[in-house]
Design an enzyme around this catalytic site. Structure first.
Site, PDB file in Angstrom:
ATOM      1  CG  HIS B 196      -1.548   1.301   1.284  1.00  0.00           C
ATOM      2  ND1 HIS B 196      -3.261   0.951   0.724  1.00  0.00           N
ATOM      3  CD2 HIS B 196      -2.057   2.510   1.392  1.00  0.00           C
ATOM      4  CE1 HIS B 196      -3.524   2.230   0.731  1.00  0.00           C
ATOM      5  NE2 HIS B 196      -3.073   2.752   1.730  1.00  0.00           N
ATOM      6  CB  CYS B 197       2.400   3.149  -2.506  1.00  0.00           C
ATOM      7  SG  CYS B 197       3.909   4.277  -2.769  1.00  0.00           S
ATOM      8  N   PRO B 198       0.887   5.338  -0.199  1.00  0.00           N
ATOM      9  CG  PRO B 198       2.312   5.564   2.397  1.00  0.00           C
ATOM     10  CD  PRO B 198       2.252   4.891   1.422  1.00  0.00           C
TER      11      PRO B 198
END
Lengths: 147, 495
Positions: B196-198
């Site tokens: 999950h890439c913020p």
């Protein structure tokens, strides 16, 4: 297409849903979309084994075609990359084209083979490609209106 | 499974008029409680996502860092084009702003594609499917010690000669396909889950991995490009007027030049590093998730190898980047059909209901019975018992000094205690606890808002942070498990 859908709707009206059978995915080949060809015991009395297996095998073939990695898919991928993927806004991908074929095939199979036997196939796409859902109907009316 | 709920067959005989155009148009049904505008599926999507443009755009819930990414890229590029390009295009060649412009558009295009598209979310199981699976699991495990331990919810598959365990997701009620993982930030199972890439405000999974990779690759080129030409600009000016004079040349330029040089300098190292890491992942056909866990590393055993790899680097790269793009499975913009079962709770498959029956009218009795069964099973089990067979691949994070170390903190995609329905909470909240102990650890680890940190920034700091927090969490996890079980029991009593 509309009149054909209508007859399937009438199937639902005149019959009541008894149970649903789920044909699960077969992951032995990796993450590619394939379904198990094992014949579910609940369908034993409703449909011939061979017909069912043929349906599943054909579907598996379609999915394999959609996910095939070869010359044309590379071309599509490179072209899309070159256009910063903007081309997907206007073009339909190969996968989507095959999915349309699958949808037509399932419709066809339902009309010709499954509905007359009181069964209904649901397109796996509507179930997140997890299962082929087969609804088993029990006829309650004496004269079913479906073809 | 007791057949036939009491309240269910009430509506058996009433059918709404099904129009032949029902497949894609809104329908009016007398059984729908809300007789307002028919809803699209994105409006009732169970995951924690945000939707924009009437379902066309899909992002994670926390998008703050994404806006920061946008601002950084736009401002840095804007300043470059405004202040350096005029001078450079005169002095050297006008191709510089042209190439810069192309790179910039490519970066923005791929960034928006990555952020706005569906990463490959698996829709949750319909109640019938869930019930069918439960039944199969019960059959498979019913005879063995059902009273002492809850049945292990894993399936084993042999892929290319390698044994792969498929885990059951309690939130989505499915057996996850291989390489899929549940993202607790978005509360979805994602196919080929990478991380999950913020920074892009979304998960990176099967459907948007290639966009993500192209984004970081092109961003590497862009930052190197900008950095190189800013330096060139300063050097050229200093040849003319002396170094300090070059910096002081125009009061407007001086602070900006320094600031965005600094931004570029740090970006270059982290982004280029990240690109390198992902190039390695693509060439070996692994996901960040698998790499962090060491799923296919030789350290696990000589026999361990990656069953998904095609054998050579070129094929792996082509498959990841130029392979077919599967369509979204969640059909965000489709309309909700009154006859499709809503995901309100577990049901037994053998229910007599008409085509228009809404699942929310399902027999509460069945749900009660199922929930009670799980409570009894859970109560009979010591709370902190962990299943080594299930959790063997859930290794604690190794102190790996990988570039995407901080990003790795977000790869522990774990099921969260479900929040939507009391019924669901009661069974899954409790059965969650027993075999999935450190999944709660992971969950706790992810909820603090300060978790996202720049990818690649201070990579040496991250393994230390990881080990420290894991140690702290192992103490805290016991409390959280206790809390969860109490919460589950309280909610059950309210059913």
């Amino acid at each position: 297409l509309c009149p054909q859908v209508h007859s399937l709707q009438e199937l639902r009206r005149s019959a009541s849903l008894a149970t649903k059978v789920f044909v699960q995915r077969d992951y032995s080949d990796g993450t590619t979309c394939q379904f198990q060809t094992k014949f579910p015991p609940e369908l034993e009395s409703r449909i011939e084994r061979q017909l069912f297996e043929e349906t599943v095998k054909t579907l598996n073939g379609f999915y394999a075609e959609a996910e095939k990695i070869g010359g044309s898919s590379y071309l599509e991928g490179c072209l899309a990359c070159a256009t910063a993927y903007f081309i997907f806004l206007c073009m339909e991908t190969h996968y989507e084209k095959v999915l349309k074929k699958i949808s037509k095939y399932i419709q066809d199979q339902n009309e010709k083979i499954y509905a007359p036997r009181g069964l209904l196939l649901t397109d796996p796409l509507e179930r997140g490609m997890r299962v082929i859902e087969i609804s088993i109907y029990e006829d309650r009316c004496s004269s079913p209106s479906s073809a | 499974m007791t057949p036939g709920g009491g309240s269910g067959p009430m509506k058996d005989c009433e059918y709404s008029q099904i129009s032949t155009h029902s497949s894609s148009s809104p329908m009016e049904s007398p059984h729908k409680k809300k007789k307002s505008v028919p809803k699209r599926k994105w409006e009732v999507f169970p995951g924690r996502n945000k939707f924009f443009c009437n379902g066309r755009i899909m992002m994670a819930r926390q998008t703050g860092v994404f806006y920061l990414t946008l601002v950084l890229i736009l401002v840095t590029s804007g300043l470059f084009f405004a202040f350096d390009c005029p001078y450079l295009s005169e002095k050297i060649t006008p191709a510089i702003p042209a190439i810069g412009g192309i790179l910039f558009f490519f970066v923005m295009g791929t960034l928006l594609r990555t952020s706005f598209s569906d990463p490959g979310v698996l829709p949750r199981a319909t109640p019938d499917e869930a019930a069918d699976l439960e039944r199969q699991i019960d059959i498979a495990n019913g005879s063995s010690s059902g009273g002492y331990r809850p049945p292990p919810r894993t399936k084993e598959v042999i892929i290319n000669g390698q044994t792969v365990k498929l885990k059951y997701c309690f939130t989505c009620k499915i057996f996850r396909p291989p390489r899929a993982s549940h993202c607790s930030l978005c509360d979805n199972c994602v196919e080929r889950f990478d991380h999950h890439c913020p920074w892009v405000g979304n998960c990176v999974g099967k459907r948007n991995y290639r966009f993500f990779y192209m984004f970081i690759l092109s961003l590497s080129f862009l930052t190197v490009f900008i950095f190189a030409f800013v330096i060139t600009h300063v050097i050229l000016r200093s040849q003319q007027t002396g170094f300090l004079n070059a910096l002081k040349d125009s009061p407007a330029r001086y602070p900006f030049t320094e600031i965005y040089s600094v931004v570029c300098f740090f970006s270059v190292w982290s982004i280029v590093g990240l690109s390198g890491f992902h190039t390695y992942l693509i060439s070996s056909n692994q996901t960040t998730n698998e790499d962090i866990k060491g799923s296919w590393s030789n350290k696990r055993g000589k026999e361990n190898y990656n069953p998904y790899s095609y054998g050579n680097i070129f094929t792996n790269c082509c498959a990841a980047l130029c392979g077919p793009l599967s369509p979204s499975l969640i059909d965000r913009r489709g309309f909700i059909q009154p006859d499709t079962p809503q995901l309100t709770g577990p049901s037994n498959g053998i229910t007599m209901y008409g085509a228009t029956q809404s699942q929310s009218n399902m027999c509460d009795q069945d749900q009660c019975i199922q929930s009670t069964k799980f409570v009894l099973q859970a109560a009979a089990t010591p709370l902190l018992q962990s299943e080594p067979s299930i959790t063997s691949e859930e290794l604690p994070l190794p102190g790996k000094t990988s570039i995407s170390g901080p990003c790795a903190s977000l790869t522990l995609g774990q099921p969260t205690p479900p929040s939507s329905m009391p019924n669901l909470t009661s069974d899954s909240g409790l059965t969650d606890i027993i075999p999935l102990k450190e999944e709660h650890e992971g969950h706790q680890f992810l909820t603090p808002e300060e978790a996202p940190s720049p990818p690649g920034m201070l990579p040496s700091g991250s393994p230390i942070a990881h080990s420290h927090t894991m140690h702290v969490l192992s103490l805290a996890s016991q409390d959280s498990l206790h809390e969860d079980s109490v919460r589950g029991l309280v909610k059950l009593s309210s059913v």
